[in-house]
Design a protein around this motif. Structure first.
Motif, PDB file in Angstrom:
ATOM      1  N   LEU A 310       0.951  -1.241   0.044  1.00 30.81           N
ATOM      2  CA  LEU A 310       0.104   0.021   0.010  1.00 30.81           C
ATOM      3  C   LEU A 310       0.828   1.405  -0.039  1.00 30.81           C
ATOM      4  CD1 LEU A 310      -2.720  -1.238   2.366  1.00 30.81           C
ATOM      5  CD2 LEU A 310      -2.901  -0.926   0.114  1.00 30.81           C
ATOM      6  N   MET A 311       2.088   1.068   0.471  1.00 36.12           N
ATOM      7  CA  MET A 311       3.086   2.449   0.367  1.00 36.12           C
ATOM      8  C   MET A 311       3.464   2.578  -1.125  1.00 36.12           C
ATOM      9  SD  MET A 311       5.568   1.704   3.441  1.00 36.12           S
ATOM     10  CE  MET A 311       6.555   3.422   3.374  1.00 36.12           C
ATOM     11  N   HIS A 312       2.999   1.728  -1.992  1.00 36.09           N
ATOM     12  CA  HIS A 312       3.095   2.312  -3.608  1.00 36.09           C
ATOM     13  C   HIS A 312       2.631   3.525  -3.895  1.00 36.09           C
ATOM     14  CE1 HIS A 312       4.096   1.170  -7.595  1.00 36.09           C
ATOM     15  NE2 HIS A 312       2.651   1.638  -7.998  1.00 36.09           N
ATOM     16  N   SER A 313       1.473   4.119  -3.119  1.00 37.79           N
ATOM     17  CA  SER A 313       0.850   5.253  -3.106  1.00 37.79           C
ATOM     18  C   SER A 313       1.812   6.495  -2.812  1.00 37.79           C
ATOM     19  CB  SER A 313      -0.326   5.399  -2.198  1.00 37.79           C
ATOM     20  OG  SER A 313       0.173   5.206  -0.931  1.00 37.79           O
ATOM     21  N   VAL A 314       2.530   6.337  -1.437  1.00 36.46           N
ATOM     22  CA  VAL A 314       3.537   7.508  -1.393  1.00 36.46           C
ATOM     23  C   VAL A 314       4.738   7.202  -1.758  1.00 36.46           C
ATOM     24  CG1 VAL A 314       2.075   8.066   0.680  1.00 36.46           C
ATOM     25  CG2 VAL A 314       3.894   6.332   1.102  1.00 36.46           C
ATOM     26  N   THR A 315       5.116   6.469  -2.702  1.00 36.08           N
ATOM     27  CA  THR A 315       6.315   6.136  -3.068  1.00 36.08           C
ATOM     28  C   THR A 315       6.250   6.253  -4.759  1.00 36.08           C
ATOM     29  OG1 THR A 315       5.939   3.671  -3.333  1.00 36.08           O
ATOM     30  CG2 THR A 315       7.248   4.408  -1.458  1.00 36.08           C
ATOM     31  N   PHE A 316       5.722   5.248  -5.499  1.00 38.42           N
ATOM     32  CA  PHE A 316       5.709   5.360  -6.987  1.00 38.42           C
ATOM     33  C   PHE A 316       4.608   6.647  -7.121  1.00 38.42           C
ATOM     34  CE2 PHE A 316       3.479   4.546 -10.889  1.00 38.42           C
ATOM     35  CZ  PHE A 316       4.677   4.699 -11.750  1.00 38.42           C
ATOM     36  N   GLY A 317       3.448   6.711  -6.640  1.00 42.86           N
ATOM     37  CA  GLY A 317       2.407   7.551  -6.826  1.00 42.86           C
ATOM     38  C   GLY A 317       3.091   9.084  -6.693  1.00 42.86           C
ATOM     39  N   ILE A 318       3.660   9.554  -5.505  1.00 38.98           N
ATOM     40  CA  ILE A 318       4.205  10.765  -5.438  1.00 38.98           C
ATOM     41  C   ILE A 318       5.446  11.178  -6.673  1.00 38.98           C
ATOM     42  CG2 ILE A 318       5.694  12.302  -4.246  1.00 38.98           C
ATOM     43  CD1 ILE A 318       4.125  11.276  -1.680  1.00 38.98           C
ATOM     44  N   PHE A 319       6.154   9.982  -6.817  1.00 33.63           N
ATOM     45  CA  PHE A 319       7.468  10.302  -7.654  1.00 33.63           C
ATOM     46  C   PHE A 319       7.042  10.421  -8.901  1.00 33.63           C
ATOM     47  CE2 PHE A 319      11.351   8.725 -10.154  1.00 33.63           C
ATOM     48  CZ  PHE A 319      12.021   9.680  -9.314  1.00 33.63           C
ATOM     49  N   TYR A 320       6.110   9.632  -9.568  1.00 35.19           N
ATOM     50  CA  TYR A 320       5.727   9.674 -10.888  1.00 35.19           C
ATOM     51  C   TYR A 320       5.289  10.791 -11.284  1.00 35.19           C
ATOM     52  CZ  TYR A 320       3.254   8.769 -15.237  1.00 35.19           C
ATOM     53  OH  TYR A 320       2.788   8.962 -16.642  1.00 35.19           O
ATOM     54  N   VAL A 321       4.343  11.448 -10.433  1.00 37.57           N
ATOM     55  CA  VAL A 321       3.503  12.612 -10.751  1.00 37.57           C
ATOM     56  C   VAL A 321       4.594  13.618 -10.649  1.00 37.57           C
ATOM     57  CG1 VAL A 321       1.667  14.389 -10.032  1.00 37.57           C
ATOM     58  CG2 VAL A 321       1.362  11.803  -9.823  1.00 37.57           C
ATOM     59  N   THR A 322       5.407  13.561  -9.803  1.00 34.11           N
ATOM     60  CA  THR A 322       6.244  14.910  -9.523  1.00 34.11           C
ATOM     61  C   THR A 322       7.214  14.996 -10.537  1.00 34.11           C
ATOM     62  OG1 THR A 322       6.001  14.636  -7.126  1.00 34.11           O
ATOM     63  CG2 THR A 322       7.578  16.093  -7.795  1.00 34.11           C
ATOM     64  N   SER A 323       7.802  13.702 -10.695  1.00 38.67           N
ATOM     65  CA  SER A 323       9.106  13.707 -11.749  1.00 38.67           C
ATOM     66  C   SER A 323       8.395  14.096 -13.194  1.00 38.67           C
ATOM     67  CB  SER A 323       9.522  12.364 -11.962  1.00 38.67           C
ATOM     68  OG  SER A 323       8.638  11.274 -12.354  1.00 38.67           O
ATOM     69  N   VAL A 324       7.227  13.645 -13.461  1.00 37.90           N
ATOM     70  CA  VAL A 324       6.663  14.050 -14.975  1.00 37.90           C
ATOM     71  C   VAL A 324       6.469  15.620 -14.920  1.00 37.90           C
ATOM     72  CG1 VAL A 324       4.724  13.779 -16.533  1.00 37.90           C
ATOM     73  CG2 VAL A 324       5.760  11.777 -15.567  1.00 37.90           C
ATOM     74  N   ARG A 325       6.083  16.141 -13.880  1.00 42.78           N
ATOM     75  CA  ARG A 325       5.765  17.652 -13.745  1.00 42.78           C
ATOM     76  C   ARG A 325       6.939  18.420 -13.800  1.00 42.78           C
ATOM     77  NH1 ARG A 325       4.572  21.329  -9.299  1.00 42.78           N
ATOM     78  NH2 ARG A 325       4.404  19.508  -7.948  1.00 42.78           N
ATOM     79  N   TYR A 326       8.100  17.667 -13.330  1.00 37.07           N
ATOM     80  CA  TYR A 326       9.311  18.208 -13.483  1.00 37.07           C
ATOM     81  C   TYR A 326       9.986  18.530 -14.909  1.00 37.07           C
ATOM     82  CZ  TYR A 326      13.820  19.683 -11.381  1.00 37.07           C
ATOM     83  OH  TYR A 326      15.023  20.355 -11.016  1.00 37.07           O
ATOM     84  N   ILE A 327       9.625  17.355 -15.523  1.00 39.66           N
ATOM     85  CA  ILE A 327      10.056  17.190 -16.852  1.00 39.66           C
ATOM     86  C   ILE A 327       9.601  18.245 -17.771  1.00 39.66           C
ATOM     87  CG2 ILE A 327       9.981  15.760 -19.110  1.00 39.66           C
ATOM     88  CD1 ILE A 327      10.401  13.167 -17.146  1.00 39.66           C
ATOM     89  N   THR A 328       7.983  18.520 -17.548  1.00 39.44           N
ATOM     90  CA  THR A 328       7.505  19.426 -18.206  1.00 39.44           C
ATOM     91  C   THR A 328       8.090  20.689 -17.998  1.00 39.44           C
ATOM     92  OG1 THR A 328       5.720  19.755 -16.720  1.00 39.44           O
ATOM     93  CG2 THR A 328       5.321  18.057 -18.281  1.00 39.44           C
ATOM     94  N   ARG A 329       8.716  21.012 -16.858  1.00 39.37           N
ATOM     95  CA  ARG A 329       9.141  22.498 -16.516  1.00 39.37           C
ATOM     96  C   ARG A 329      10.610  22.466 -17.272  1.00 39.37           C
ATOM     97  NH1 ARG A 329       6.572  25.275 -12.823  1.00 39.37           N
ATOM     98  NH2 ARG A 329       5.019  24.082 -11.460  1.00 39.37           N
ATOM     99  N   LEU A 330      11.416  21.122 -17.203  1.00 39.94           N
ATOM    100  CA  LEU A 330      12.798  21.267 -17.555  1.00 39.94           C
ATOM    101  C   LEU A 330      12.797  21.383 -19.214  1.00 39.94           C
ATOM    102  CD1 LEU A 330      14.379  18.791 -15.417  1.00 39.94           C
ATOM    103  CD2 LEU A 330      14.930  21.114 -15.450  1.00 39.94           C
ATOM    104  N   ILE A 331      11.925  20.700 -19.928  1.00 41.19           N
ATOM    105  CA  ILE A 331      12.141  20.371 -21.280  1.00 41.19           C
ATOM    106  C   ILE A 331      11.127  21.030 -21.900  1.00 41.19           C
ATOM    107  CG2 ILE A 331      12.188  18.574 -23.109  1.00 41.19           C
ATOM    108  CD1 ILE A 331      13.261  16.710 -20.915  1.00 41.19           C
ATOM    109  N   PRO A 332      11.382  21.589 -23.162  1.00 41.19           N
ATOM    110  CA  PRO A 332      10.240  22.483 -23.995  1.00 41.19           C
ATOM    111  C   PRO A 332       9.323  21.600 -24.670  1.00 41.19           C
ATOM    112  CG  PRO A 332      12.630  22.657 -24.903  1.00 41.19           C
ATOM    113  CD  PRO A 332      12.550  21.937 -23.809  1.00 41.19           C
ATOM    114  N   ASP A 333       8.183  21.857 -25.300  1.00 40.84           N
ATOM    115  CA  ASP A 333       7.396  21.364 -25.871  1.00 40.84           C
ATOM    116  C   ASP A 333       7.754  20.369 -26.741  1.00 40.84           C
ATOM    117  OD1 ASP A 333       5.514  22.316 -23.625  1.00 40.84           O
ATOM    118  OD2 ASP A 333       4.429  23.739 -24.960  1.00 40.84           O
TER     119      ASP A 333
END
Length: 427
Positions: A310-333
């Motif tokens: 059940l800790m998949h929620s606070v591990t992968f869940g947080i990491f996936y969303v945040t890393s993708v959001r970070y990529i959208t800021r780092l890398i142009p469209d």
């Protein structure tokens, strides 16, 4: 009203598409190995079949994503990938000799692995175009995985494991039909950039710009270290549960628990995630991975692993969303698909290759407890890496650093486009 209905339809067809393609993943990664074991292939042969996947995905992810960025279309590339999957799946259903299966399955992987980062790319583009968060679309992939993880197990129990490739072909066909109804979300912007520059964006230059950016390199390095521990767990979780005495039904519930647990976190971060800085969230997720693996290293009863999952929620869940959001800021469209492909290579391909070999040696030589403590250490190192980057360089320095490398070697208009995104990059 027509525009609103069109936007509504675009997003819903993409949600259905996300739901369906994760069913392909459940069958291809979880039930194909059981099918080939059923055919009489040895454990070594089955392992060899599936070790080729991460290796091939390194090439295929970069090839198809760079082609997508160059042509300015995601939908057409995904259509080609699904068509290739369907043809190779039909060929697999007829193949029984190991050498032939090896060749055909390698071709299947070439079309299979790039589908997911490209689908994420389309979800990001569609959400940005409609003023939504991409998680409202990507969430349906999690629903699909949870649904198919449970339903396919019971269905194959009734029909027999020999139906796994046939069921996969059916889901691929459904996904292919839905792909006809999808729309590219970013073609106008891609054409505008190309028209202003007087040429089509150079995919090779785009990849070089990504790989020469120090902030991106640091990010992908931390992702890779964490991915080693994550993929070690992926590869040996079922083995560990078996050694602790778990049956197939308990393993199935453990997989379902992890899939369902991430859904509320994906939803909450999709709604409120913009209020938090990315780097601290990434570090927190890495630390939670460390806690998760440390707990697994200490269990003696397999049923406890279901609750730890059940800790998949606070591990992968947080990491996936945040890393993708970070990529959208780092890398142009206009480099988005290539950037997501590089991320996938680090998160799945390279880490999958190394974690299997490295993790196998650790598991065989020192056992389950030492294995998961090594995974814990890697997760803590990744957390330290994210925080060290924040401490070593302030937000202002990082903002300037992110923009400059992408402008090198690109047309002047694209440089202006990057400058307009300067304020997006915050830590």
């Amino acid at each position: 009203m027509e525009h609103q209905n069109g936007a509504f339809a675009d997003q819903n067809w993409l949600r259905i598409f996300m739901f369906a393609i994760y069913g392909i993943g459940v069958l291809a990664l979880s039930y194909f190995p059981l099918f080939y074991s059923h055919l009489g292939f040895s454990s070594t042969q089955v392992g060899l079949l599936y070790s080729t996947g991460p290796m091939i995905s390194i090439l295929s992810n970069l090839f198809w994503s760079m082609l997508s960025d160059r042509l300015g279309t995601v939908r057409k590339i995904m259509f080609i990938l699904l068509a290739g999957q369907l043809v190779t799946a039909l060929l697999l259903s007829q193949a029984r000799e190991f050498p032939l299966v090896m060749v055909i399955l390698s071709c299947f992987y070439f079309f299979y692995y790039p589908l997911y980062p490209l689908a994420d790319t389309m979800a990001i583009q569609t959400a940005e175009r409609r003023g939504r968060n991409f998680i409202t679309i990507r969430l349906f992939g999690s629903f699909g995985y949870a649904f198919f993880a449970l339903s396919m197990g019971y269905l194959l129990l009734a029909l027999g494991i020999s139906w796994s490739i046939a069921l996969c072909s059916i889901i691929i066909t459904i996904s292919l039909c839905v792909a006809f109804l999808l729309r590219d979300a970013g073609p106008k912007r891609s054409r505008r950039i190309a028209d202003e520059a007087g040429s089509t964006p150079d995919a090779a230059k785009g990849l070089r710009a990504i790989l020469l950016n120090r902030e991106v390199i640091w990010f992908f390095g931390c992702v890779f270290v964490l991915a080693l521990s994550y993929r070690m767990n992926d590869a040996f979780l079922t083995v560990s549960m078996k050694r602790l005495g778990a049956g197939e039904e308990l393993i199935g519930w453990a997989l379902l628990a992890s899939a369902l647990s991430e859904i509320p976190v994906l939803f909450l971060l999709g709604k409120y995630g913009d209020k938090f800085k990315e780097v601290p969230l990434l570090a927190l997720a890495c630390l939670m991975f460390g806690v998760r693996f440390l707990l697994i290293s200490s269990v003696e009863q397999p049923v406890y692993i279901i609750f730890i999952q059940l800790m998949h929620s606070v591990t992968f869940g947080i990491f996936y969303v945040t890393s993708v959001r970070y990529i959208t800021r780092l890398i142009p469209d206009h480099l988005r698909a290539t950037g997501m492909a590089v991320y996938t290579v680090m998160w799945s391909s390279l880490s999958g290759l190394l974690s299997g070999a490295f993790g196998g040696v650790v598991y065989q030589q020192w056992g389950m407890t030492a294995f998961y403590r090594v995974a814990t250490l890697l997760a803590v190192i990744a957390a330290a890496g994210f925080m060290a980057r924040r401490w070593l360089a302030g937000p202002t320095a990082l903002t300037a650093e992110v923009v400059t490398p992408f402008a090198e070697g690109l047309p002047e208009s694209s440089e202006q486009f990057e400058a307009s995104h300067q304020e997006k990059v915050t830590l």
